[in-house]
Design an enzyme around this catalytic site. Structure first.
Site, PDB file in Angstrom:
ATOM      1  NE  ARG A  37      46.874  20.124 -47.999  1.00 34.46           N
ATOM      2  CZ  ARG A  37      45.957  20.062 -48.741  1.00 34.46           C
ATOM      3  NH1 ARG A  37      46.204  22.320 -48.900  1.00 34.46           N
ATOM      4  NH2 ARG A  37      44.976  19.922 -48.544  1.00 34.46           N
ATOM      5  CD  GLU A  71      53.655  30.283 -59.880  1.00 37.35           C
ATOM      6  OE1 GLU A  71      52.353  29.925 -59.565  1.00 37.35           O
ATOM      7  OE2 GLU A  71      53.597  30.577 -60.705  1.00 37.35           O
TER       8      GLU A  71
END
Length: 312
Positions: free
Chosen positions: A10, A58
């Site tokens: 990440r 989202e």
């Protein structure tokens, strides 16, 4: 002996986005109120005018990304894998996949190595979900170098791309001058003649360690890194099936619908061969330290070694 460098993919994602943004003015990054966790805050700091925080919405973020792509932008929509592939599945399918739009999805915090966040956030189904969407490219990098390469390669693909990144820091294994990243092509990391391990994501490093233990006991092990789940490298799978006695897939994902299923499909159609799938076995995860969870679910080097020994 020096300690092996470890970096969470990440982090690699965030750093690569900045490099990409410097090279291409059309890159925009979207996030769903998780910029600190997904590491897109790094991009936000460098290019605040090209970073859009969509809030905890989202599905809406995927719609915005779709719209931006029709205006000549190359959006990287970022959130946890559970929300990107799970909560926003309909929007990814209908608004991005169906019109085959040029949207890149950066899904972080995948797999049980999310750790203490528990089963609700440990997405072990995302690869399976994304594989069903026609035209979707799926990349699951093994380390920092591969993650950065995946972000850059995704930009060059005309169409939707799903990239899977992890929270846990993992060893850098591709730090060599011969390494080459190519979408859709597996990487032979170690040759062997008895069995083949086909691994993806953080399990590549664990599989290499398991292979060392097996080699010490006289088992010749071939290790292949399958960073692109879709399209999968059929040639490298078929070659391994013909040159070794049994294949093992290893993934931090359900054995249903992920790498194991993709390899099984290739073997069934091209070269029927013995296969054993190592991964999350039709169960949810649980809250706990990432390293301990990988051990409990037999997805660390020791667990992989034990499962292979029991199924050779």
């Amino acid at each position: 002996m020096s300690e092996v460098k470890k970096i969470a993919t990440r982090d690699s994602y965030g750093n690569a986005l900045v490099e990409l943004g410097q090279a291409h003015d059309d890159v925009v990054v979207l996030d769903a109120d998780l910029a600190a966790a997904t590491k897109t805050a790094t991009f936000k700091k460098a290019f605040p005018e090209r970073h859009i925080d969509c809030g905890i919405a989202e599905a809406n973020m995927m719609g915005i990304a779709a719209g931006l792509s029709t205006c000549g932008k190359v959006p990287y929509a970022s959130t946890f894998a559970m929300f990107a592939a799970g909560r926003a599945f309909e929007q990814v399918r209908n608004s991005i996949g169906y019109p085959h739009l040029n949207v890149k999805i950066g899904a972080t915090h995948a797999g049980i190595s999310v750790g203490e966040d528990g089963a609700s956030h440990q997405c072990n189904e995302d690869i399976a979900l994304m594989r069903t969407i026609p035209g979707m490219t799926i990349i699951n990098p093994a380390d920092d170098i591969e993650a950065k390469a995946a972000v850059m390669a995704a930009y060059e693909i005309d169409g939707p791309v799903y990239m899977r990144f992890g929270r846990l820091a993992v060893p850098v294994i591709n730090d060599n001058p011969d390494y080459k990243f190519e979408v859709g092509k597996g990487v032979l990391l170690k040759d062997g003649s008895d069995i083949t391990i086909l691994a993806t994501g953080l399990e590549v490093g664990e599989s290499l360690a398991a292979a060392e233990k097996l080699e010490a006991e006289g088992v010749s092990v071939r290790v292949i890194n399958i960073h692109t789940i879709k399209p999968i490298d059929k040639d490298i799978v078929v070659k391994a099936s013909k040159e070794t006695k049994k294949l093992f897939t290893v993934e931090e994902h359900s054995i249903i619908g992920g790498l194991g299923s993709a390899v099984a499909e290739v073997l069934a159609e091209e070269s029927p061969s013995p296969l054993y799938r190592i991964g999350v076995r039709d169960t949810f995860g649980e809250s706990g330290p990432a390293v301990e969870l990988l051990h409990k679910y037999k997805l660390d080097a020791e667990g992989i070694y034990e499962q292979i020994k029991a199924n050779i």
